[in-house]
Design a protein around this motif. Structure first.
Motif, PDB file in Angstrom:
ATOM      1  N   GLU A   1       0.618  -1.399   0.246  1.00 28.87           N
ATOM      2  CA  GLU A   1      -0.081   0.409   0.293  1.00 28.87           C
ATOM      3  C   GLU A   1       1.104   0.992   0.356  1.00 28.87           C
ATOM      4  OE1 GLU A   1      -4.249  -1.660   2.510  1.00 28.87           O
ATOM      5  OE2 GLU A   1      -2.687  -0.192   3.359  1.00 28.87           O
ATOM      6  N   PHE A   2       2.016   1.038   0.222  1.00 29.63           N
ATOM      7  CA  PHE A   2       3.342   2.042   0.334  1.00 29.63           C
ATOM      8  C   PHE A   2       3.863   2.415  -1.381  1.00 29.63           C
ATOM      9  CE2 PHE A   2       2.508   1.462   4.290  1.00 29.63           C
ATOM     10  CZ  PHE A   2       2.592   2.846   5.549  1.00 29.63           C
ATOM     11  N   LEU A   3       3.566   1.584  -1.857  1.00 30.93           N
ATOM     12  CA  LEU A   3       3.622   1.561  -3.021  1.00 30.93           C
ATOM     13  C   LEU A   3       3.517   2.080  -4.497  1.00 30.93           C
ATOM     14  CD1 LEU A   3       5.950  -2.575  -2.826  1.00 30.93           C
ATOM     15  CD2 LEU A   3       6.704   0.332  -2.276  1.00 30.93           C
ATOM     16  N   LYS A   4       3.331   3.130  -4.232  1.00 26.56           N
ATOM     17  CA  LYS A   4       2.837   4.005  -5.132  1.00 26.56           C
ATOM     18  C   LYS A   4       2.989   4.991  -5.585  1.00 26.56           C
ATOM     19  CE  LYS A   4      -1.732   2.953  -2.731  1.00 26.56           C
ATOM     20  NZ  LYS A   4      -2.982   3.049  -2.059  1.00 26.56           N
ATOM     21  N   PRO A   5       2.643   5.752  -6.717  1.00 22.91           N
ATOM     22  CA  PRO A   5       3.079   6.309  -7.650  1.00 22.91           C
ATOM     23  C   PRO A   5       3.526   8.293  -6.086  1.00 22.91           C
ATOM     24  CG  PRO A   5       2.316   5.865  -9.107  1.00 22.91           C
ATOM     25  CD  PRO A   5       1.588   5.087  -7.638  1.00 22.91           C
ATOM     26  N   ALA A   6       2.291   8.190  -5.577  1.00 30.94           N
ATOM     27  CA  ALA A   6       2.260   9.292  -4.850  1.00 30.94           C
ATOM     28  C   ALA A   6       3.254   8.970  -3.755  1.00 30.94           C
ATOM     29  CB  ALA A   6       1.174   8.734  -3.982  1.00 30.94           C
ATOM     30  N   TYR A   7       3.601   8.091  -3.305  1.00 29.48           N
ATOM     31  CA  TYR A   7       5.066   8.483  -2.008  1.00 29.48           C
ATOM     32  C   TYR A   7       6.463   9.032  -3.345  1.00 29.48           C
ATOM     33  CZ  TYR A   7       2.260   6.523   1.401  1.00 29.48           C
ATOM     34  OH  TYR A   7       1.348   6.611   2.270  1.00 29.48           O
ATOM     35  N   VAL A   8       6.570   8.395  -4.472  1.00 23.87           N
ATOM     36  CA  VAL A   8       7.252   9.347  -4.891  1.00 23.87           C
ATOM     37  C   VAL A   8       6.984  10.541  -4.826  1.00 23.87           C
ATOM     38  CG1 VAL A   8       8.286   9.836  -7.249  1.00 23.87           C
ATOM     39  CG2 VAL A   8       7.544   6.985  -6.430  1.00 23.87           C
ATOM     40  N   GLY A   9       5.993  10.923  -5.403  1.00 22.32           N
ATOM     41  CA  GLY A   9       5.847  12.425  -5.525  1.00 22.32           C
ATOM     42  C   GLY A   9       5.967  13.675  -3.649  1.00 22.32           C
ATOM     43  N   VAL A  10       6.174  12.750  -2.359  1.00 22.21           N
ATOM     44  CA  VAL A  10       6.813  13.135  -1.143  1.00 22.21           C
ATOM     45  C   VAL A  10       7.630  13.197  -1.281  1.00 22.21           C
ATOM     46  CG1 VAL A  10       6.430  12.462   1.386  1.00 22.21           C
ATOM     47  CG2 VAL A  10       4.428  12.424  -0.317  1.00 22.21           C
ATOM     48  N   ALA A  11       8.613  11.925  -1.830  1.00 19.09           N
ATOM     49  CA  ALA A  11      10.289  11.716  -1.882  1.00 19.09           C
ATOM     50  C   ALA A  11      10.407  13.770  -2.596  1.00 19.09           C
ATOM     51  CB  ALA A  11      10.850  10.283  -2.076  1.00 19.09           C
ATOM     52  N   GLY A  12       9.834  13.552  -3.177  1.00 17.32           N
ATOM     53  CA  GLY A  12      10.331  14.553  -4.761  1.00 17.32           C
ATOM     54  C   GLY A  12      10.081  15.566  -3.876  1.00 17.32           C
ATOM     55  N   PHE A  13       8.710  15.860  -2.970  1.00 16.29           N
ATOM     56  CA  PHE A  13       8.800  17.308  -2.524  1.00 16.29           C
ATOM     57  C   PHE A  13       9.959  17.194  -1.269  1.00 16.29           C
ATOM     58  CE2 PHE A  13       6.444  19.517   1.316  1.00 16.29           C
ATOM     59  CZ  PHE A  13       6.149  20.430   0.663  1.00 16.29           C
ATOM     60  N   VAL A  14      10.315  16.304  -0.349  1.00 13.20           N
ATOM     61  CA  VAL A  14      11.563  16.696   0.543  1.00 13.20           C
ATOM     62  C   VAL A  14      12.283  16.723  -0.493  1.00 13.20           C
ATOM     63  CG1 VAL A  14      12.513  15.088   1.874  1.00 13.20           C
ATOM     64  CG2 VAL A  14      10.425  15.172   1.820  1.00 13.20           C
ATOM     65  N   TRP A  15      12.931  16.377  -1.481  1.00 13.96           N
ATOM     66  CA  TRP A  15      14.568  16.943  -1.950  1.00 13.96           C
ATOM     67  C   TRP A  15      14.054  18.072  -2.495  1.00 13.96           C
ATOM     68  CZ3 TRP A  15      15.191  17.555  -7.491  1.00 13.96           C
ATOM     69  CH2 TRP A  15      16.166  18.106  -7.705  1.00 13.96           C
TER      70      TRP A  15
END
Length: 240
Positions: free
Chosen positions: A208-222
């Motif tokens: 449930e955590f392996l979703k594109p939205a979490y990539v977006g969160v990682a991008g936001f942190v960067w």
């Protein structure tokens, strides 16, 4: 009230608490009006008004914090401790996973799709029913470790206090909207992180955590890491 910016009673302490109170009134006040406002204005227009008002006040709060973070009494000084900076950035990244969980539909947040109220019980909600509160606590711990001033402590106490109120307020709004359905979700989830999993009411589902939205969160942190020095310089140049 002292005029000394490096005392316990520096004006910035009280101004920050007032700003946090203003954010709380804006954010929670508009949230409590959602059902009535959507009937009169429509879901998309309400979302735009809610987002613009909340973001505007949030930007002011963040800017004021960055400008005055070293105000007040120095309680501890840990800067320069080996590995601390990396640890703080790791904590901050974790805090954003909770603050901006992928259960949110970004298209609804931007009012591209019709915004709706969802009753989630998946993803990060399995860990904690109020992930934004947990994320804010983690964020505060990270920033207090780096900036150990009474102003930062006052800010963090105000933020955590508001988010604890948000836990109660959010549950009240969901109970009003969903009734027994929310009561069932509430019984199967927990406010304390991982408690429902430890009690066997939930199971951790990595998929449930392996979703594109979490990539977006990682991008936001960067992006936030890249923009952090720019934000501090911009806040410093504002006269407040």
């Amino acid at each position: 009230m002292s005029t000394d910016p490096h005392s316990w009673f520096a004006p910035s302490h009280f101004i920050m608490l007032a700003l946090l109170g203003g954010f709380g009134l804006t954010h929670s006040g508009l949230a409590s009006l959602r059902m009535a406002a959507e009937k009169k204005l429509g879901a998309r227009l309400y979302r735009v008004i809610f987002a613009l008002a909340s973001i505007t006040v949030a930007v002011i709060v963040i800017g004021y914090f960055l400008k005055h973070r070293y105000d007040g009494v120095l309680l501890w000084q840990l800067q320069g401790t080996p590995g601390l900076k990396s640890f703080i950035w790791a904590l901050s990244a974790i805090s954003f996973i909770f603050l901006y969980p992928a259960t949110f539909n970004l298209l609804e947040i931007a009012a591209i799709q019709k915004p709706q109220v969802h009753l989630y019980e998946t993803g990060i909600i399995r860990i904690c029913r109020h992930p934004q509160m947990v994320g804010q606590v983690i964020w505060c711990i990270a920033h207090l470790l780096w900036v150990g001033t009474s102003f930062t402590l006052a800010t963090c106490l105000g933020l955590i206090g508001y988010h604890l109120f948000g836990v109660w307020h959010g549950d009240q709004r969901l109970a009003k909207r969903y009734g027994d359905a929310f009561a069932a979700v509430k019984a199967r989830t927990s406010i304390v992180p991982f408690l429902a999993i430890a009690q066997g009411k939930q199971t951790f589902q990595l998929k449930e955590f392996l979703k594109p939205a979490y990539v977006g969160v990682a991008g936001f942190v960067w992006l936030f890491w890249i923009a952090h020095p720019l934000m501090m310089r911009a806040a410093f140049n504002v006269r407040w």
